[in-house]
Design a protein around this motif. Structure first.
Motif, mmCIF file in Angstrom:
data_model
loop_
_atom_site.group_PDB
_atom_site.id
_atom_site.type_symbol
_atom_site.label_atom_id
_atom_site.label_comp_id
_atom_site.label_asym_id
_atom_site.label_seq_id
_atom_site.Cartn_x
_atom_site.Cartn_y
_atom_site.Cartn_z
ATOM 1 N N THR A 105 -2.316 -2.689 -3.688
ATOM 2 C CA THR A 105 -2.294 -3.844 -4.584
ATOM 3 C C THR A 105 -2.230 -5.106 -3.742
ATOM 4 O O THR A 105 -1.404 -5.212 -2.825
ATOM 5 C CB THR A 105 -1.094 -3.781 -5.544
ATOM 6 O OG1 THR A 105 -1.214 -2.597 -6.354
ATOM 7 C CG2 THR A 105 -1.054 -4.995 -6.449
ATOM 8 N N VAL B 280 -3.028 3.827 -2.944
ATOM 9 C CA VAL B 280 -2.945 2.789 -3.976
ATOM 10 C C VAL B 280 -2.600 1.486 -3.265
ATOM 11 O O VAL B 280 -1.501 1.349 -2.707
ATOM 12 C CB VAL B 280 -1.869 3.117 -5.035
ATOM 13 C CG1 VAL B 280 -1.817 2.019 -6.091
ATOM 14 C CG2 VAL B 280 -2.137 4.467 -5.676
ATOM 15 N N THR C 104 5.195 0.836 -8.027
ATOM 16 C CA THR C 104 4.122 1.625 -8.624
ATOM 17 C C THR C 104 4.625 2.996 -9.041
ATOM 18 O O THR C 104 5.362 3.657 -8.297
ATOM 19 C CB THR C 104 2.968 1.807 -7.606
ATOM 20 O OG1 THR C 104 2.557 0.522 -7.116
ATOM 21 C CG2 THR C 104 1.784 2.497 -8.254
ATOM 22 N N VAL D 108 1.184 -0.114 -12.312
ATOM 23 C CA VAL D 108 1.689 -1.156 -11.416
ATOM 24 C C VAL D 108 2.598 -2.077 -12.226
ATOM 25 O O VAL D 108 2.189 -2.594 -13.271
ATOM 26 C CB VAL D 108 0.536 -1.961 -10.782
ATOM 27 C CG1 VAL D 108 1.088 -3.030 -9.838
ATOM 28 C CG2 VAL D 108 -0.429 -1.042 -10.046
ATOM 29 N N GLN E 158 0.823 -1.208 0.000
ATOM 30 C CA GLN E 158 0.000 0.000 0.000
ATOM 31 C C GLN E 158 0.853 1.253 0.000
ATOM 32 O O GLN E 158 1.809 1.370 0.763
ATOM 33 C CB GLN E 158 -0.924 0.023 1.221
ATOM 34 C CG GLN E 158 -1.776 1.291 1.329
ATOM 35 C CD GLN E 158 -2.792 1.219 2.438
ATOM 36 O OE1 GLN E 158 -3.738 0.434 2.370
ATOM 37 N NE2 GLN E 158 -2.608 2.024 3.490
ATOM 38 N N THR F 276 -5.866 -4.042 -7.719
ATOM 39 C CA THR F 276 -5.396 -2.735 -7.244
ATOM 40 C C THR F 276 -6.608 -1.879 -6.910
ATOM 41 O O THR F 276 -7.553 -1.788 -7.711
ATOM 42 C CB THR F 276 -4.514 -2.038 -8.287
ATOM 43 O OG1 THR F 276 -3.291 -2.765 -8.435
ATOM 44 C CG2 THR F 276 -4.183 -0.616 -7.860
#
Length: 415
Positions: A207, A205, A233, A97, A80, A187
């Motif tokens: 994932t 963000v 990212t 990503v 994160q 994501t």
């Protein structure tokens, strides 16, 4: 870098910023992928994939728990990023990503009856072919209006399909089979407006590996076939400027402290002074990280010194170089580069001055010390250095390799 799984019509992060950060992002992607001496048999290359691992959740949970931190050298199921940005109502957020998908390379020997048998290695036409785990780079781009993220979380499925390809070897002795297991991930993007003037927002963000086909008792090397590896990212956008998470302005410092980054950390990317791009990586980087312009190519070990690795790679025996070439195409590329390195490129690896500091007041240089140049910098002479470049002094086998390479490049017989 293209992604065969990117949906048609989806946009990329703005090239003007991404191109400047691409070399750093690629260095993150392949950091530790294969370490000197670049041979499969080396102990350093028997336990691989050390950063940015997002493994299936059940497996990661059984082999944890992983304490929440920014450390990327753990095997978690999620990553994160939270960072601050300033933006207006019409702003658009763009996220890329990137990760590696493991690819198993199997060597199969053809039997007399036409059947194929897996073996550790096979030699044909003067080349050795080894069984080894490779990796395929993957990336997915997400483009979302900031207004949509302020309204609630937006979820995007990421998927790297499984597959198998076969490569026949010369003389019909066998084949190489490359296999990939499917990787499933998601994501999630979210933004919130923060109090105060200037259009300040926090962007998240996250994932996650969403795969469910890996039981907790699965061995690590098998579980990683379903993992995102070296996950990182890039975040950019239109009508957006980012704030440093390392050195934020005073009015935003408290909001930066409230950001929760898990197994990654965001820094400003691109040219010094720019604020349009963030790189969030499982390695701790400074704002505006750069690959040294003197570096001629990736050696997959950014903490090492290019010149030392180059010289040590040249010291490998012919048998060691042969194994390295058989281990991976990236190792073969490194060998090709160091063995054909032009003298001017090698000279640049000696070092560079990035900034200067004045000498202490009243200091008197020794009689045999080198005089400062017009910039105030001094270097210690090396007995074999040319007048054109400063040099480092080496000892032992590294010195021998350095001198042999210097003599070869200058057309002199080695002693």
């Amino acid at each position: 870098m293209s992604d065969p799984d990117r949906e048609p019509g989806s946009a990329r992060v703005a090239h003007s910023a991404v191109d400047e950060a691409c070399a750093v992002a690629d260095a993150v992607l392949y950091e530790g992928y294969l370490l000197y001496p670049y041979r499969r048999s080396s102990p350093k290359n028997r336990v691989r994939w050390q950063f940015g691992i997002l493994a299936p959740r059940a497996w990661a949970g059984a082999h944890g728990p992983v304490a929440p931190s920014i450390s990327g050298s753990v095997e978690s199921w999620q990553q994160q990023t939270e960072c601050l940005l300033r933006a207006g109502r019409e702003a658009v957020v763009q996220v890329r990503v990137r990760y590696l998908q493991m690819q198993q390379r199997v060597v199969e020997l053809r039997e007399e009856d036409g059947r194929y048998t897996p073996v550790d290695s096979v030699e044909t036409a003067g080349d050795v072919h080894l069984a080894f785990d490779e990796a395929v780079p993957r990336e997915s781009d997400l483009v979302v209006p900031l207004a949509a993220l302020l309204a609630g979380e937006q979820h995007f499925a990421l998927a790297a399909p499984g597959g198998e390809e076969t490569e026949e070897l010369p003389d019909g002795v066998g084949r190489l089979v490359r296999r990939r297991c499917p990787v499933e991930a998601r994501t999630t993007l979210y933004a919130e407006r923060l109090p105060g003037p200037g259009g300040l927002h926090r962007l998240r963000v996250r994932t996650e590996n969403t795969g469910e086909a890996t039981p907790p008792e699965t061995p690590r090397e098998e579980a990683l076939r379903h993992a995102l590896i070296a996950t990182h990212t890039l975040i950019g956008g239109q009508g957006i400027s980012f704030l440093s998470s390392i050195d934020p302005p005073e009015e935003a410092a408290a909001h930066v402290r409230d950001c929760r980054n898990l197994h990654t950390f965001p820094v400003l990317a691109g040219e010094e002074g720019s604020d349009g791009l963030v790189l969030s990586a499982p390695l701790i980087l400074p704002d505006h990280p750069q690959v040294a312009p003197e570096s001629p190519g990736d050696l997959h070990d950014a903490a090492e010194i290019d010149e030392i690795l180059t010289l040590r790679t040249l010291l490998l025996t012919d048998d060691e170089k042969r194994e390295a070439r058989a281990t991976d195409a990236r190792a073969a590329s490194i060998l090709d580069r160091v063995e054909t390195m032009p003298p001017e490129v090698l000279a640049r690896l000696h070092g560079a001055i990035r900034s200067l500091a004045p000498t202490a007041a009243g200091a008197v240089p020794a009689a045999d010390a080198a005089a400062p140049d017009e910039r105030g910098a001094t270097t210690e002479p090396h007995p074999h250095a040319s007048d054109a470049s400063p040099a480092l002094a080496f000892a032992g086998p590294v010195a021998a390799a350095h001198d042999r390479l210097r003599d070869r490049l200058q057309g002199r017989p080695s002693t």
